[in-house]
Design an enzyme around this catalytic site. Structure first.
Site, mmCIF file in Angstrom:
data_model
loop_
_atom_site.group_PDB
_atom_site.id
_atom_site.type_symbol
_atom_site.label_atom_id
_atom_site.label_comp_id
_atom_site.label_asym_id
_atom_site.label_seq_id
_atom_site.Cartn_x
_atom_site.Cartn_y
_atom_site.Cartn_z
ATOM 1 N N THR A 61 -21.208 -10.421 20.042
ATOM 2 C CA THR A 61 -20.571 -10.104 19.129
ATOM 3 C C THR A 61 -20.818 -9.024 18.358
ATOM 4 O O THR A 61 -19.754 -8.432 17.739
ATOM 5 C CB THR A 61 -20.864 -11.386 17.822
ATOM 6 O OG1 THR A 61 -22.180 -11.449 17.496
ATOM 7 C CG2 THR A 61 -20.402 -12.730 18.189
ATOM 8 N N ASN A 62 -22.029 -8.338 18.737
ATOM 9 C CA ASN A 62 -22.294 -7.077 18.373
ATOM 10 C C ASN A 62 -21.109 -5.879 19.086
ATOM 11 O O ASN A 62 -20.525 -4.961 18.442
ATOM 12 C CB ASN A 62 -23.586 -6.637 18.317
ATOM 13 C CG ASN A 62 -24.429 -7.019 17.298
ATOM 14 O OD1 ASN A 62 -23.955 -7.511 16.271
ATOM 15 N ND2 ASN A 62 -25.749 -6.933 17.553
ATOM 16 N N GLU A 92 -37.815 -8.545 46.621
ATOM 17 C CA GLU A 92 -38.968 -8.283 46.158
ATOM 18 C C GLU A 92 -40.026 -8.695 47.008
ATOM 19 O O GLU A 92 -40.969 -9.516 46.490
ATOM 20 C CB GLU A 92 -39.171 -8.995 44.652
ATOM 21 C CG GLU A 92 -39.910 -8.128 43.485
ATOM 22 C CD GLU A 92 -39.813 -8.550 42.450
ATOM 23 O OE1 GLU A 92 -40.624 -7.804 41.574
ATOM 24 O OE2 GLU A 92 -39.075 -9.252 42.196
ATOM 25 N N ASN A 130 -41.670 -4.391 44.168
ATOM 26 C CA ASN A 130 -42.774 -4.499 43.228
ATOM 27 C C ASN A 130 -43.053 -3.240 42.345
ATOM 28 O O ASN A 130 -43.557 -3.187 41.350
ATOM 29 C CB ASN A 130 -44.107 -5.172 43.747
ATOM 30 C CG ASN A 130 -43.930 -6.694 43.889
ATOM 31 O OD1 ASN A 130 -43.397 -7.425 43.059
ATOM 32 N ND2 ASN A 130 -44.713 -7.241 44.749
ATOM 33 N N HIS A 181 -44.629 -7.159 30.000
ATOM 34 C CA HIS A 181 -44.293 -8.391 29.843
ATOM 35 C C HIS A 181 -44.994 -9.301 28.964
ATOM 36 O O HIS A 181 -44.396 -10.109 28.419
ATOM 37 C CB HIS A 181 -43.698 -8.863 31.259
ATOM 38 C CG HIS A 181 -42.266 -8.534 31.744
ATOM 39 N ND1 HIS A 181 -42.020 -8.919 33.012
ATOM 40 C CD2 HIS A 181 -41.201 -7.923 31.327
ATOM 41 C CE1 HIS A 181 -40.683 -8.202 33.147
ATOM 42 N NE2 HIS A 181 -40.386 -7.751 31.889
ATOM 43 N N ARG A 191 -41.003 -19.954 3.266
ATOM 44 C CA ARG A 191 -40.219 -20.871 2.439
ATOM 45 C C ARG A 191 -38.622 -20.864 2.732
ATOM 46 O O ARG A 191 -38.284 -19.637 2.225
ATOM 47 C CB ARG A 191 -40.641 -21.030 0.939
ATOM 48 C CG ARG A 191 -39.737 -22.110 0.182
ATOM 49 C CD ARG A 191 -40.303 -22.393 -0.918
ATOM 50 N NE ARG A 191 -40.811 -21.408 -1.852
ATOM 51 C CZ ARG A 191 -41.322 -21.377 -3.173
ATOM 52 N NH1 ARG A 191 -41.569 -22.861 -3.632
ATOM 53 N NH2 ARG A 191 -41.564 -20.584 -4.061
#
Length: 1550
Positions: free
Chosen positions: A43-44, A253, A258, A268, A1193
């Protein structure tokens, strides 16, 4: 339109360009035939012009070229949180509903979230459809869009479910980046820097040079990417080329690919914890530095490469540490969830691992990875690089010989940079120290346009092209951290700087410690020579504002050089650029560190300027005018101060170490360390002109050095001190090092303090230190629980103690290991790889609370109108804190030899105020620590005194404003004839002073009028509770079980003051709705808080609700809102409610000034517009977490029962912070019942517009829906037929509507109790009396500290896995005293009469209350002797055996009688008791001597009668102890606070 094509896997499918929307549309429609094209974005992105152009062009071209095809668009919610199974399923459902088939082509237009997730949709929809990646962020362009990796996140980690699915095209249209926020732009640069760092050193160098231009463009208010268009396209292109090339070699990979994960193993793991607050690139940036440090630690990567990588990342605005200030602002309190164990677990399930073995990409140099593969690394090594605390293990088997080359000298490096920048021509500086200090120096030189700086030889050589001293101002402050050398050198350099359009002056600043270090003598000398320099904060220290364009006049300059030789070197190096030749005269005595001055002169000669020493005047130098001529090459000698550490290692371990490039010909004074210090201590030293070798004696055989003057090598004294620590047989005195008190810390004091932790005694000398060496076998290991060894953010402290640490028998914790980066970033790597020392990372337990005030830290100043109780409350305050109390009026009278009334009569108020200000200044300085200063009411009348008070508060001291009702004050003062009369009415005086009291204080206490002793006692208790909170001695603990808060919604609490105790029954807190008060002036609000405290002994939640959030306070009155919230903090409330809708500036200010008050971050959807599965609730929760709220809250409004069920799901998913979450409205009552923390409740006597439930309604409903189960509690023992415990507990159950029963069970055998009670399913808990308090302990799987120490259990409750035993008798004793007006902590003496089980509880209670000595009296002394043996020595127990001993007993103020009350007192015992009671009959410490009777029958016992009637003691009947122990027992049994007055009546009213 230029388009670059990059091949990948044999096809040129990656297209890079700027403004290539037309090309994208044409390429897709022409080459990817389909019946359906689907563009998916978020949406942005959908709101941007670039996206609109792309979709419009697509529609137009599709209708022309493929009219039979259709275009669909779909938007998802933005953010990493939506990259999940739910969103993926929603996209797939849309495709199915629209009838999409296997020929569909999906265009993923967006950042990495869209690319990853929509790529995965394409990989699985109809078993695989074609996808086109159109990345719109820099990160996505250079990383996630290339290579075919697709995935979604799961709760256990990022990208764990996905597939390899190569896109048909990747279109990198760099113009999309025009819409990118600066932070996202910078985020992408992490991956760009990464690809260059692993593969392309040439590109890395280009990126280093591009950083400044890039950052200035993307962070400007209106970024103009056209100005950097070519560089930006090249940046994307080069990064994409690296990745495409690697992917083409290793698509799935298996090995080479790697390498693209450099920085990702750690990055990560950090991201998994900190998302979404931290971005991927930010985490990878930190990960790269940590993995580079790992490579350096393993001896693979040179230190200069780590420094270069770090500098490049910082240049792009990326964090290189989790504790980076800007990064911390973004992640907030989530930082504290980044724990080593959590990170290691995250790394262990990384996709590139081999099983659970963690693999990392190791860098060999910039542009090249080590062995072109990821390597298995140990958790121990990872733990080390991940934390700033290190455990140094014992030096068990170090190598017999070692050759160590320390980094370049810090002193020479900094001087060389100054000389090169001021010189003409290009110089190649080799072996420069790459550290924090030199980094600050390089940055400053570059900012002032002093030189063009570049690197060669992979960063090993710094190329400086000097501008001949033509420096100009820059627009920003020059931040120098804690770099003392840089700050002193640059102060004079800044005086030479010319003006530029950017600024008319230069501002030098640094960290907190740097702003304490002295620079005054240098500033004085420069000012006297025409420089205009202003202190911006503290006189004599940074920050400095230096006017540009003045230059140095030259001529004679006088300088005090007894504190730092750096002042001298600073002027020497800049002197050639003065308008006249300079004569520099060093005054005030022999200069410190003469060898460093000689070093500066020698280096100036190397750069073409020769300094001559005066032949007629001592310590005077003549410097001619001129311009430095830079030599072609300048090689920095290794740092001789740093060399002392490996040499000392050899000395202390009996091994040999050689420093190959420092010898007797060195410029540095510290090069003499081996010969002057280590050799006389028993080492063999071989030194040539260029090398030094030290061989230590056998371990433990070093000799002390009676005296050594280390003035020529002051920095090395720390190394000498730790060597001297294990030189047994005498003391070592080191002198000539007074300057070390004003270095990074007070090094002499630090050395004395930290040596003591090793069991080594040391003391300060006027200009040095004396160390009393011990046998190496007697070294103690500093306690880890006491935070090990403190480094004081000082590199030399850390390195010195790393040597002593290894001689201990157990691992030693050293804090802030990274501080060694100042001079030797790789020191720990040397210890590990060269000396083969085992090192471990250590993570201290996290504590979010502000530091608790101690007597050694600060003091308290009490201000307020006359007659507000300053003297009395100051005494209470001093007693509680263990401070001394000083009445400043009395101090003034003693000093002037007259009373104030006479002084004013003789000389007038104006004269008195002047004298008062003088005394105030003296007292605030002389008694600033460990004192409570009670001031006169008019202290705030004088401007000087006001400034001193404000400064005291700003620097962490407490300035407490006491106030009381003005009418009461007037009445009180009218009756007091001992004080001078006011010259005006009290009301007028108050109105004049009111704003000053508020301005000058940081805390405020409203002292209620007391007309009875009970009220006076309650005031004392309220005040002490207030002091506990504002000093941090006792902080409100957020409840973990069910808890409630009664909400006071009245305009004036005085209308229900008498009912407040009833209104708050069963509540765990009281919430004051300040916005609903009839008056929100500071005086009225403070009085309302006082009323609340007077009648309800509960934590206060202070709430100002604005109109938009369902309250009455106007939203637009932001300044008034801020003032009210700050008032709440000043009033010492336990919790303050801070609306998440408040402006960020307000949230930040309240958060930074909260002290020990906890914050509840609140958002209310008062109109019920949000469903609980709406992402906006998650965003609000995350906002609360990010702003470091203690509790979040969230309040919605329910329209159906489902809204409550959705809320329960939301609560399960959001557990980082305690959460208050419920719905309002009739349909929302279930959610109020189910809420756990501080559920808001009402009462019949309160207005209740929100429809809140009462405590009884909540408990009844919770029972009805199965939340509570009916339980049975029992009092056990024999005899118990008269026990009042059932009356007490059952009265409490009834008041709170709890489904419990309390009965009696007569027994003398605990096994019978177990079979009949404990082993039943409805068992709730026991109250245990004699004779079972000891026998019952066999069933307790866990005991409280009280139960263990007392050795008896009177309370047993079921807990998970067994039963918990506690002893509440001691609470019954201590709380009975406190309720009777005794302070909770007092350093008085206590008396216990008796030697039975209750006596043990009495001893424990008196110790907890702070009694310094506890006297014991009993008929049988042998029983007391056994009692004394069973308690720790620090209880300071003393048996009183004879009347003569009783006469010598120090004044006793607290006594507990624990002997049977139904028998006559033994005559010998009675005589001893009488003598002790008679000695304590007068009131001291603000309270009357008090005796508690432990027996509750009869009501008045003989000892009570004796104490009260004959010796005027205050007495407390035993029934009070029964009630107070039952009060605590009730809380343990039920989790609820007992309704005190109700249970009290149930026991007392028989």
């Amino acid at each position: 339109m230029s388009i670059e094509r990059v091949p990948i896997l044999g096809k040129e499918t990656i297209h890079v360009g700027y403004g290539i929307a037309d090309h994208i549309v044409n390429e897709v429609i022409a080459n990817l035939a389909s019946s359906t094209y689907v563009i998916v974005t978020d949406t942005n992105m959908a709101r941007t012009p670039q996206y609109s152009k792309l979709t419009d062009d697509f529609k137009t071209n599709l209708s022309k070229k493929r009219p039979e095809s259709r275009l669909l668009t779909y938007c998802v919610s933005p953010g990493e949180n939506n990259k999940n199974r739910v969103t993926k399923a929603a996209v797939e459902d849309f495709l199915l509903q629209q009838g999409c088939t296997r020929d569909t082509v999906i265009l993923a237009v967006g950042g990495g979230v869209i690319g990853d997730m929509i790529g995965f949709v394409a990989a699985t929809f109809m078993r695989g459809v074609r996808v086109v990646q159109v990345p719109t962020t820099l990160l996505a362009m250079v990383d996630s869009s290339v290579g075919g990796k697709t995935a979604i996140d799961t709760p256990l980690g990022k990208n764990f479910i996905g597939a390899f699915h190569q896109p048909e095209y990747v279109f990198c249209d760099v113009s999309f980046l025009e819409t990118l926020p600066a932070r996202q732009f910078i985020n992408g640069m992490a991956e760009v820097v990464k690809t260059a760092a692993i593969w392309n050193e040439e590109e890395f160098t280009r990126l280093e040079n591009f950083s400044k231009k890039f950052l200035s463009v993307v962070t400007s208010k209106k970024p103009d990417l056209q100005s950097i268009k070519a560089e930006l396209v090249k940046t994307v292109l080069e990064s994409v080329r690296v990745k495409a090339g690697v992917v083409s070699s290793d698509e799935k990979e298996a090995g080479l690919r790697n390498l693209l994960n450099f920085g990702h193993t750690i990055g990560h793991a950090i991201e998994a914890v900190l998302t979404p607050e931290a971005l991927h690139g930010e985490c990878v940036s930190i990960g790269m530095i940590k993995e580079a440090e790992l490579s350096r630690y393993l001896g693979i990567l040179p230190p200069v490469a780590v420094a270069r990588l770090s500098k490049c990342l910082v240049a792009y605005g990326l964090p290189v540490s989790i504790d980076d200030k800007e990064f911390l602002k973004k992640v907030g309190p989530k930082r504290h969830y980044v724990e080593i164990d959590i990170l290691l677990k995250k790394m262990a399930i990384d996709k590139k691992n081999d099983g659970s073995k963690i693999r990392c990409v190791l860098l060999e140099k910039i542009g090249k990875c080590y062995q072109l593969k990821a390597h298995q690394v140990s958790k121990q090594d990872l733990s080390f690089v991940l934390t700033d605390e290190v455990l140094v293990h014992p030096f068990t088997n170090p190598p017999k010989e070692n050759i160590i080359v320390p980094p370049g000298s810090k002193s020479i490096s900094n001087r060389a940079l100054i000389l090169a920048a001021l010189g003409n021509g290009t110089v190649r500086v080799k072996n420069l120290l790459h550290s924090d200090d030199t980094k600050h120096m390089l940055d400053a030189v570059a900012s002032l346009k002093g030189a063009e700086i570049s690197t060669e030889d992979n960063g090993e050589t710094i190329v400086v092209k000097g501008n001949g001293g033509n420096l100009v101002t820059c627009g920003e402050e020059l931040y120098l951290g804690n770099a003392g050398t840089a700050s002193r050198f640059l102060t004079t350099v800044a005086s030479l700087v010319g003006k530029s359009p950017a600024s008319d002056d230069v501002i030098l600043t640094g960290n907190a410690r740097m702003q304490e270090r002295p620079i005054g003598p240098l500033v004085d000398a420069l000012r006297s020579n025409g420089s205009e320099i202003e202190y911006l904060n503290k006189q004599g220290s940074l920050p400095l504002k230096i006017s540009a364009g003045n230059g140095l006049k030259g001529g004679r300059i006088e300088l005090a050089a007894t504190i730092s030789s750096q002042y001298v070197s600073s002027i020497l190096m800049c002197a050639p650029y003065a308008k006249e030749p300079v004569t520099l005269a060093l005054v005030g005595g022999k200069p410190i560190s003469q060898l460093y001055i000689d070093m500066t002169c020698a280096m100036m000669k190397s750069f073409g300027i020769e300094v001559t020493k005066s032949t007629t005047e001592e310590y005077t130098y003549h410097i001619p005018k001129g311009i430095y001529k830079n030599p072609t090459e300048y090689v920095i000698e290794s740092d001789a101060s740093s060399a002392t550490y490996p040499l000392a290692f050899a000395a202390m371990t009996g091994t040999s170490c050689t420093i190959p490039n420092i010898g007797s010909s060195s410029l540095q004074g510290d090069a003499r360390f081996a010969v002057d210090v280590l050799k006389p201590m028993g080492c063999k030293v071989e030194q040539t002109a260029t090398s030094t070798t030290v061989t230590g004696p056998p371990r433990g055989h070093l000799k002390p050095l009676p005296h050594v003057d280390m003035e020529p090598m002051t920095d090395a004294f720390l190394t000498a001190s730790v060597v001297a620590a294990v030189a047994k047989g005498g003391s070592t005195s080191i002198t000539g090092i007074a300057n070390q008190r004003v270095k990074e810390c007070n090094r002499i004091e630090a050395m004395v303090t930290e040596l003591a932790k090793f069991g080594v005694s040391a003391n300060e000398l006027p200009d040095g230190i004396e160390i009393h060496g011990i046998d190496i076998k007697d070294l103690k290991t500093p306690e880890i629980s006491d935070r090990g060894v403190c480094s004081y953010d000082d590199h030399r402290v850390a390195m010195s103690f790393s040597l002593l640490a290894g001689l201990c028998k157990e691992p030693v914790l050293i804090l802030e290991r990274s501080t060694t980066g100042k001079t030797w970033p790789g020191w720990w790597d040397i210890l590990h790889s060269k000396f083969k020392i085992e090192l471990d990372g250590y993570e201290p337990p996290f504590n979010t609370d502000k530091h608790v005030i101690k007597s050694s830290d600060k003091g308290v100043i009490v201000i307020g109108m006359r007659g507000t109780g300053k003297s009395t409350l100051s005494e209470w305050l001093a007693s509680f804190l263990g401070f001394k109390m000083l009445d400043m009026d009395k101090y003034l009278e003693e000093k002037l030899g007259t009373d104030i009334k006479s002084l004013i009569k003789a000389k007038g108020w104006e004269h008195f105020r002047k004298e008062e200000a003088i005394v105030a200044k003296e007292c605030f300085t002389k008694f600033s620590k460990g004192y409570v200063l009670s001031t006169g009411g008019g202290i705030v009348e004088g401007e000087d005194a006001r400034q001193q008070l404000k400064s005291y508060a700003d620097n962490g001291g407490i300035v407490l404003h006491l106030h009381r009702d003005l009418d009461e004050t007037v009445t009180f003062l009218a009756a007091d004839t001992t004080r001078p009369a006011y010259s005006s009415e009290v009301q007028e005086v108050w109105l004049r002073r009111e704003k000053w009291y508020h301005e000058c204080s940081n805390y405020h206490f409203y002292s209620s009028h007391c007309s009875t002793e009970d009220e006076f006692n309650h005031l004392r208790k309220s005040f002490v509770n207030y002091i506990k909170l504002i000093t941090g001695a006792e902080r409100s603990v957020v409840p973990t079980g069910r808890s409630t808060a009664v909400v006071l919604t009245l305009p004036d609490l005085n209308n229900v003051a008498g009912d407040l105790e009833s209104i708050t029954i069963g509540a765990d807190a009281v919430e004051l709705r300040v916005d609903l008060l009839k008056d929100t002036s500071a005086a009225f609000v403070a009085a309302q808080i006082a009323t609340t405290r007077k009648h309800a002994d509960l934590p206060i939640i202070y709430t100002v609700r604005t109109v938009s959030q369902g309250g009455k306070f106007p939203d637009e009155n932001v300044d008034e809102l801020k003032s009210l919230l700050l008032l709440g903090i000043r009033l010492g409330v336990a919790y303050i409610d801070l609306q998440l809708t408040a402006p960020n500036e307000l949230i930040e200010e309240i958060s930074s000034k909260k002290g020990f008050t906890r914050i509840i971050g609140t958002y209310q959807d008062i109109n019920g517009e949000l469903k609980w599965n709406n992402v906006e609730w998650k965003n609000k929760y995350n906002q609360g977490v990010s702003m470091n709220a203690d509790i979040v809250r969230l309040v919605g409004r329910a329209n159906s029962i489902q809204d409550n069920l959705d809320l329960e799901d939301f609560k399960k998913q959001n557990t980082l912070k305690p959460l208050i979450a419920f719905n309002l409205g009739t349909q929302g009552k279930l959610s109020q019942v189910l809420n756990g923390t501080f559920t808001p409740i009402s009462h019949q006597l309160l207005p209740n517009d929100d429809g809140l439930l009462t405590i009884g309604e909540i408990n009844q409903t919770y029972f009805d829906i199965g939340g509570f189960t009916a339980k049975k509690f029992w009092v056990i023992g024999s005899p118990i037929e008269h026990s009042r415990s059932p009356n007490l507990h059952n009265a409490g159950y009834k008041a709170l509507n709890l489904p419990y029963q309390f009965g009696r069970f007569e027994a003398t055998d605990v096994d019978v109790v177990y079979d009949n009670l404990i082993n039943k399913s409805d068992f709730g808990g026991l109250a245990i009396t004699m004779p079972l308090k000891l026998d019952i302990m066999k069933f307790a799987t866990k005991l409280s500290d009280a139960a263990e120490t007392i050795g008896a259990v009177n309370t047993l409750i079921p807990v998970e896995g067994g039963y918990f035993g506690d002893n509440t008798d001691w609470v019954g004793i201590s709380n009975s005293f406190i309720r009777a007006g005794v302070p909770p902590k007092s350093s008085s003496n206590g008396l216990v009469v008796g030697a039975g089980g209750t006596s043990r509880a009495a001893i424990y209670a008196l110790h907890q209350m702070g009694c310094t000595k506890i006297y014991l009296v009993n008929r049988t002394v042998a029983k007391l002797e056994e009692l004394v043996k069973s308690f720790p020595k620090d209880y300071n127990l003393e048996i009183v055996e004879t009347e003569q001993q009783a006469d010598k007993v120090n004044k006793v103020l607290l006594a507990v009688s624990c002997i049977p009350a139904d028998k006559p007192l033994d005559s010998d015992v009675l005589k001893k008791i009488e003598r002790i009671l008679s000695n304590g009959s007068e009131q001291v410490a603000g309270f009357k001597p008090t005796l508690l009777e432990a027996s509750y029958k009869p009501r008045v016992t003989p000892i009570m009668k004796l104490a009260e009637e004959q010796y005027k003691w205050k007495v407390i009947p035993g029934v009070e102890m029964l009630v107070n122990q039952g009060d605590r027992q009730f809380k343990l049994h039920t989790g609820f606070s007992a309704p005190y007055e109700i249970i009290h009546r149930a026991v007392v009213e028989e």
